[in-house]
Design a protein around this motif. Structure first.
Motif, PDB file in Angstrom:
ATOM      1  N   PRO A 131       0.817  -1.232   0.000  1.00  0.00           N
ATOM      2  CA  PRO A 131       0.000   0.000   0.000  1.00  0.00           C
ATOM      3  C   PRO A 131       0.835   1.260   0.000  1.00  0.00           C
ATOM      4  CG  PRO A 131      -0.921  -1.591   1.532  1.00  0.00           C
ATOM      5  CD  PRO A 131       0.378  -2.185   1.064  1.00  0.00           C
ATOM      6  N   ILE A 132       1.994   1.276   0.628  1.00  0.00           N
ATOM      7  CA  ILE A 132       2.788   2.507   0.666  1.00  0.00           C
ATOM      8  C   ILE A 132       3.280   2.868  -0.713  1.00  0.00           C
ATOM      9  CG2 ILE A 132       4.902   3.519   1.590  1.00  0.00           C
ATOM     10  CD1 ILE A 132       4.519   1.793   4.066  1.00  0.00           C
ATOM     11  N   LEU A 133       3.812   1.866  -1.464  1.00  0.00           N
ATOM     12  CA  LEU A 133       4.305   2.152  -2.819  1.00  0.00           C
ATOM     13  C   LEU A 133       3.153   2.537  -3.742  1.00  0.00           C
ATOM     14  CD1 LEU A 133       6.879  -0.771  -3.206  1.00  0.00           C
ATOM     15  CD2 LEU A 133       7.357   1.615  -2.728  1.00  0.00           C
ATOM     16  N   ALA A 134       2.014   1.921  -3.564  1.00  0.00           N
ATOM     17  CA  ALA A 134       0.868   2.253  -4.437  1.00  0.00           C
ATOM     18  C   ALA A 134       0.442   3.705  -4.246  1.00  0.00           C
ATOM     19  CB  ALA A 134      -0.303   1.313  -4.130  1.00  0.00           C
ATOM     20  N   ASN A 135       0.493   4.189  -3.000  1.00  0.00           N
ATOM     21  CA  ASN A 135       0.122   5.587  -2.755  1.00  0.00           C
ATOM     22  C   ASN A 135       1.090   6.541  -3.445  1.00  0.00           C
ATOM     23  OD1 ASN A 135      -2.094   4.896  -1.199  1.00  0.00           O
ATOM     24  ND2 ASN A 135      -0.897   4.822   0.703  1.00  0.00           N
ATOM     25  N   ASN A 136       2.380   6.237  -3.425  1.00  0.00           N
ATOM     26  CA  ASN A 136       3.360   7.111  -4.093  1.00  0.00           C
ATOM     27  C   ASN A 136       3.107   7.179  -5.594  1.00  0.00           C
ATOM     28  OD1 ASN A 136       4.640   7.649  -1.666  1.00  0.00           O
ATOM     29  ND2 ASN A 136       6.045   5.910  -1.862  1.00  0.00           N
ATOM     30  N   TYR A 137       2.851   6.019  -6.150  1.00  0.00           N
ATOM     31  CA  TYR A 137       2.615   6.021  -7.607  1.00  0.00           C
ATOM     32  C   TYR A 137       1.298   6.696  -7.960  1.00  0.00           C
ATOM     33  CZ  TYR A 137       6.606   2.912  -7.932  1.00  0.00           C
ATOM     34  OH  TYR A 137       7.863   2.393  -7.865  1.00  0.00           O
ATOM     35  N   ASN A 138       0.313   6.607  -7.088  1.00  0.00           N
ATOM     36  CA  ASN A 138      -0.961   7.295  -7.351  1.00  0.00           C
ATOM     37  C   ASN A 138      -0.782   8.819  -7.330  1.00  0.00           C
ATOM     38  OD1 ASN A 138      -2.467   4.985  -7.667  1.00  0.00           O
ATOM     39  ND2 ASN A 138      -2.976   4.822  -5.478  1.00  0.00           N
ATOM     40  N   GLU A 139       0.046   9.303  -6.404  1.00  0.00           N
ATOM     41  CA  GLU A 139       0.321  10.742  -6.370  1.00  0.00           C
ATOM     42  C   GLU A 139       1.021  11.190  -7.647  1.00  0.00           C
ATOM     43  OE1 GLU A 139       2.544  11.453  -2.886  1.00  0.00           O
ATOM     44  OE2 GLU A 139       0.879  11.074  -1.489  1.00  0.00           O
ATOM     45  N   ARG A 140       1.964  10.388  -8.102  1.00  0.00           N
ATOM     46  CA  ARG A 140       2.673  10.743  -9.351  1.00  0.00           C
ATOM     47  C   ARG A 140       1.723  10.755 -10.541  1.00  0.00           C
ATOM     48  NH1 ARG A 140       6.746  13.535 -11.453  1.00  0.00           N
ATOM     49  NH2 ARG A 140       7.592  12.552 -13.363  1.00  0.00           N
ATOM     50  N   ALA A 141       0.842   9.784 -10.596  1.00  0.00           N
ATOM     51  CA  ALA A 141      -0.123   9.739 -11.694  1.00  0.00           C
ATOM     52  C   ALA A 141      -1.065  10.940 -11.644  1.00  0.00           C
ATOM     53  CB  ALA A 141      -0.933   8.443 -11.638  1.00  0.00           C
ATOM     54  N   SER A 142      -1.469  11.328 -10.407  1.00  0.00           N
ATOM     55  CA  SER A 142      -2.350  12.500 -10.277  1.00  0.00           C
ATOM     56  C   SER A 142      -1.665  13.765 -10.775  1.00  0.00           C
ATOM     57  CB  SER A 142      -2.777  12.671  -8.816  1.00  0.00           C
ATOM     58  OG  SER A 142      -3.514  11.550  -8.386  1.00  0.00           O
ATOM     59  N   GLU A 143      -0.378  13.919 -10.468  1.00  0.00           N
ATOM     60  CA  GLU A 143       0.360  15.095 -10.943  1.00  0.00           C
ATOM     61  C   GLU A 143       0.426  15.118 -12.468  1.00  0.00           C
ATOM     62  OE1 GLU A 143       4.124  14.970  -9.081  1.00  0.00           O
ATOM     63  OE2 GLU A 143       3.370  15.455  -7.071  1.00  0.00           O
ATOM     64  N   LEU A 144       0.718  13.944 -13.059  1.00  0.00           N
ATOM     65  CA  LEU A 144       0.793  13.888 -14.523  1.00  0.00           C
ATOM     66  C   LEU A 144      -0.566  14.220 -15.156  1.00  0.00           C
ATOM     67  CD1 LEU A 144       3.029  10.706 -14.980  1.00  0.00           C
ATOM     68  CD2 LEU A 144       3.674  13.080 -15.399  1.00  0.00           C
ATOM     69  N   LEU A 145      -1.639  13.681 -14.562  1.00  0.00           N
ATOM     70  CA  LEU A 145      -2.968  13.974 -15.086  1.00  0.00           C
ATOM     71  C   LEU A 145      -3.318  15.456 -14.951  1.00  0.00           C
ATOM     72  CD1 LEU A 145      -4.995  10.887 -13.791  1.00  0.00           C
ATOM     73  CD2 LEU A 145      -4.409  11.434 -16.165  1.00  0.00           C
ATOM     74  N   ALA A 146      -2.915  16.071 -13.823  1.00  0.00           N
ATOM     75  CA  ALA A 146      -3.171  17.509 -13.658  1.00  0.00           C
ATOM     76  C   ALA A 146      -2.409  18.332 -14.682  1.00  0.00           C
ATOM     77  CB  ALA A 146      -2.799  17.933 -12.242  1.00  0.00           C
ATOM     78  N   SER A 147      -1.148  17.940 -14.933  1.00  0.00           N
ATOM     79  CA  SER A 147      -0.357  18.649 -15.945  1.00  0.00           C
ATOM     80  C   SER A 147      -0.977  18.500 -17.330  1.00  0.00           C
ATOM     81  CB  SER A 147       1.079  18.119 -15.932  1.00  0.00           C
ATOM     82  OG  SER A 147       1.827  18.724 -16.953  1.00  0.00           O
ATOM     83  N   LEU A 148      -1.421  17.280 -17.624  1.00  0.00           N
ATOM     84  CA  LEU A 148      -2.065  17.057 -18.916  1.00  0.00           C
ATOM     85  C   LEU A 148      -3.348  17.873 -19.041  1.00  0.00           C
ATOM     86  CD1 LEU A 148      -2.261  15.514 -21.590  1.00  0.00           C
ATOM     87  CD2 LEU A 148      -3.431  13.688 -20.353  1.00  0.00           C
ATOM     88  N   ASP A 149      -4.144  17.938 -17.958  1.00  0.00           N
ATOM     89  CA  ASP A 149      -5.392  18.715 -17.993  1.00  0.00           C
ATOM     90  C   ASP A 149      -5.122  20.206 -18.201  1.00  0.00           C
ATOM     91  OD1 ASP A 149      -8.334  18.790 -17.566  1.00  0.00           O
ATOM     92  OD2 ASP A 149      -7.728  20.079 -15.880  1.00  0.00           O
ATOM     93  N   ALA A 150      -4.059  20.732 -17.521  1.00  0.00           N
ATOM     94  CA  ALA A 150      -3.710  22.145 -17.707  1.00  0.00           C
ATOM     95  C   ALA A 150      -3.274  22.419 -19.133  1.00  0.00           C
ATOM     96  CB  ALA A 150      -2.604  22.530 -16.718  1.00  0.00           C
ATOM     97  N   SER A 151      -2.495  21.500 -19.708  1.00  0.00           N
ATOM     98  CA  SER A 151      -2.047  21.685 -21.096  1.00  0.00           C
ATOM     99  C   SER A 151      -3.232  21.666 -22.061  1.00  0.00           C
ATOM    100  CB  SER A 151      -1.046  20.585 -21.461  1.00  0.00           C
ATOM    101  OG  SER A 151      -0.654  20.712 -22.805  1.00  0.00           O
ATOM    102  N   VAL A 152      -4.145  20.715 -21.812  1.00  0.00           N
ATOM    103  CA  VAL A 152      -5.332  20.648 -22.678  1.00  0.00           C
ATOM    104  C   VAL A 152      -6.173  21.916 -22.548  1.00  0.00           C
ATOM    105  CG1 VAL A 152      -7.503  19.414 -23.060  1.00  0.00           C
ATOM    106  CG2 VAL A 152      -5.393  18.138 -22.729  1.00  0.00           C
TER     107      VAL A 152
END
Length: 589
Positions: A131-152
């Motif tokens: 669960p600890i590693l999954a949370n880290n990767y989820n945060e990274r994915a959220s950041e990438l999705l936010a960056s993609l949404d801002a670019s769009v």
């Protein structure tokens, strides 16, 4: 025709082909040319209307195409961006899944190596780390999705701005096209209206501006459309285009026109003598040497206004009928004149009526105090004033012949006026001469303002407006006159004084003056139609002579030979001016 003109003349040729046949052939050719021009104008009107309809259809079609194109572009762009966004999201999800899987495998291997197991264990696809590693990767994915949404979002904002700019530019162009369409419609409508008015005037055959291009000396006592000796164009351009050149009138019509002009001058002279009979004198007047007639009212300012008002009541009662008979479109022109609201034209029309009103009152006073023929002769000072005023206002330098005619008229005026002071007075000679001069000067102002308004209003509605304005001026002056006498202490001869026993005679005399005015107006109008204004004005120069002659025959009003000589000189000078205006355009052409 040109080849016939170049053939040598032979004896007896004129007898073989009479002049009437040649004149008829010329008239037929001009009528054919007139019909061709009318046909061409009708074709141009049809073509312009067709082009107008075509332009309207093209504009509607462009608008529809613009709406369709705009809707298609919006729909296509929306679908394209939605599809592109979905594709990007799928690719992003695949990339994230692959990266997460690789990171999880690498991390698990590192943990296994540190724990001493010494072997690599492959994590099967689809399993998740702790669960600890999954949370880290989820945060990274959220950041990438936010960056993609801002670019769009930035991309969509830029595209939205571009579309808004394109839409505003296209809307501006469409508004410009609509403005050009309205201007084109207004231009076409104006052109069609002008052509329609010209065709109506040609069909009616009642208005040719050149028929009113010369000073009409027969209308010294009622408004018409006189034109002063002005050669250069006036400051205001004529709105309607020049009328086509009319065919030359047959010789018989010219003779009829000259006869009508002579009868009009005779009627106007009878008007002057009738006015003299209405005004009181020191002794009763002998009519035709048979019976005596005592005048009705004294020749004062107030009484002159009263006579003018009674005369204009008769004129205003009959003039609308006469105007409709002479020019059926008179009411349409008056409605256009009122609705147009042209202040400059209104000022000129009312100003000319005011000057004519003053001229009428002054000539009444003059006729009541000095001999009728002398008063009308002195009144003919107005051509000199007109020429000098047009020189000062419009730069129209008088010709040598005109200067010579002015000198002749001046000499005649001196010979007619000066001996009056030494004669046995029939009235106030000084007042009569001054009033006659004032009548001529104010009539010159009427002539100048009338010429400045020429071409913007037909002569017949112009005369109707003049009559109505003079009627109003007379009525208002009679209402205000008692106030002026009481408040300013004016002389008694300015008041209105009528014996109650002579009201019937005064009304009858005013009726006779009104009928003579309209009769002279009608005759002069037909004389101008048949013979032209130039020839009619030449006949009108006989006014002073005819007035003196009828005054001698009817009321035995004699004038000395020296004043007769002055009258003849004035007639000769005014006739010279009329002839100079009649032949000068031909020389210039």
């Amino acid at each position: 025709m040109a080849q016939r003109d170049k053939q040598p003349l032979r004896p007896g040729a004129g007898d073989a082909k009479p002049a009437e046949e040649v004149l008829n052939s010329v008239i037929q050719e001009l009528e054919t040319l007139h019909e061709n021009v009318r046909g061409q104008l009708a074709e141009d009107i049809t073509r312009l209307q067709t082009e107008k309809t075509s332009l309207i259809e093209d504009i509607d079609r462009l608008r529809e195409q613009y709406r369709q194109l705009h809707s298609q572009q919006v729909e296509t762009l929306s679908q394209r961006y939605i599809y592109q966004q979905q594709l990007w999201l799928k690719q992003l999800a695949q990339v994230l899944a692959n990266n997460l899987q690789e990171l999880l495998v690498q991390r698990f291997n590192e943990l296994s190596a540190n724990s001493g197991q010494g072997m690599n264990v492959a994590i099967p696809s689809g399993e998740f780390p702790t669960p600890i590693l999954a949370n880290n990767y989820n945060e990274r994915a959220s950041e990438l999705l936010a960056s993609l949404d801002a670019s769009v979002n930035r991309t969509f904002n830029m595209m939205d701005r571009d579309l808004s700019t394109y839409e505003s530019s296209l809307s501006q162009r469409l508004r410009n096209m609509e403005g050009m369409e309205r201007q084109g419609e207004a231009l076409l409508e104006t052109l069609v209206n002008r052509l329609r008015v010209e065709l109506e005037e040609e069909v009616d055959g009642t208005f040719d501006p050149r028929d009113y291009d010369s000073t009409d000396t027969t209308n010294s006592l009622h408004p018409e459309q006189p034109s002063p000796a002005i050669r250069k164009p006036l400051p205001e351009p004529t709105v309607p285009p020049p009328a086509p050149t009319p065919a030359k009138q047959p010789a018989s019509q010219v003779q009829v026109g000259l006869l009508l002009a002579l009868i009009s001058a005779v009627v106007l002279s009878l008007f002057n003598v009738s006015l003299k009979i209405i005004l009181k004198a020191k002794a009763p007047r002998m009519i035709f040497g048979l019976f005596e007639v005592q005048g009705v009212v004294s020749p004062g300012f107030g009484n002159s206004l009263l006579i003018l008002l009674i005369r204009l009541i008769v004129v205003m009662a009959l003039m609308p009928i006469l105007a409709t008979f002479l020019y059926p479109s008179v009411w349409k022109d008056l409605r256009r004149f009122i609705d147009n609201g042209d202040r400059d034209l209104w000022t000129k029309v009312l100003g000319s009526a005011f000057f004519l009103f003053l001229s009428q009152v002054c000539i009444y006073i003059a006729i009541g105090n000095i001999p009728t023929g002398v008063a009308i002769t002195i009144f003919f000072i107005y051509p000199i004033v007109t020429v000098l005023a047009s020189w000062g206002l419009f730069g129209d330098r008088p010709t040598l012949l005109r200067i010579l005619a002015m000198c002749v008229i001046t000499s005649g005026l001196l010979l007619a006026a000066l001996p009056s002071f030494g004669q046995k007075a029939i009235g106030d000679v000084g007042l009569g001469v001054t009033a006659a001069v004032a009548a001529g000067v104010t009539f010159a102002g009427y002539v100048l303002l009338t010429q400045m308004a020429a071409g913007k209003l037909h002569p017949i509605p112009f005369s109707l407006v003049n009559f109505a304005a003079i009627f109003v001026f007379s009525a208002v002056s009679l209402i205000l006159l008692p106030l002026g006498i009481d408040g300013l202490g004016l002389p008694a001869n300015l008041a209105v004084f009528v014996d109650p026993n002579v009201w019937s005679g005064l009304i009858f005399g005013g009726f006779i003056l009104g009928v003579l005015t309209l009769f002279s107006y009608l005759l002069n109008n037909f004389a101008i139609r048949f013979a032209g204004a130039a020839l009619a004005s030449v006949i009108g120069t006989l006014g002073p002579a005819l007035t003196a002659l009828f005054a001698l025959v009817i009321i035995n009003e004699k004038i000395p030979f020296i004043q007769v000589s002055g009258l003849a000189l004035v007639t000769l000078g005014v006739a010279g001016m009329s002839l100079e205006r009649m032949f000068m355009p031909k020389k210039t052409t």
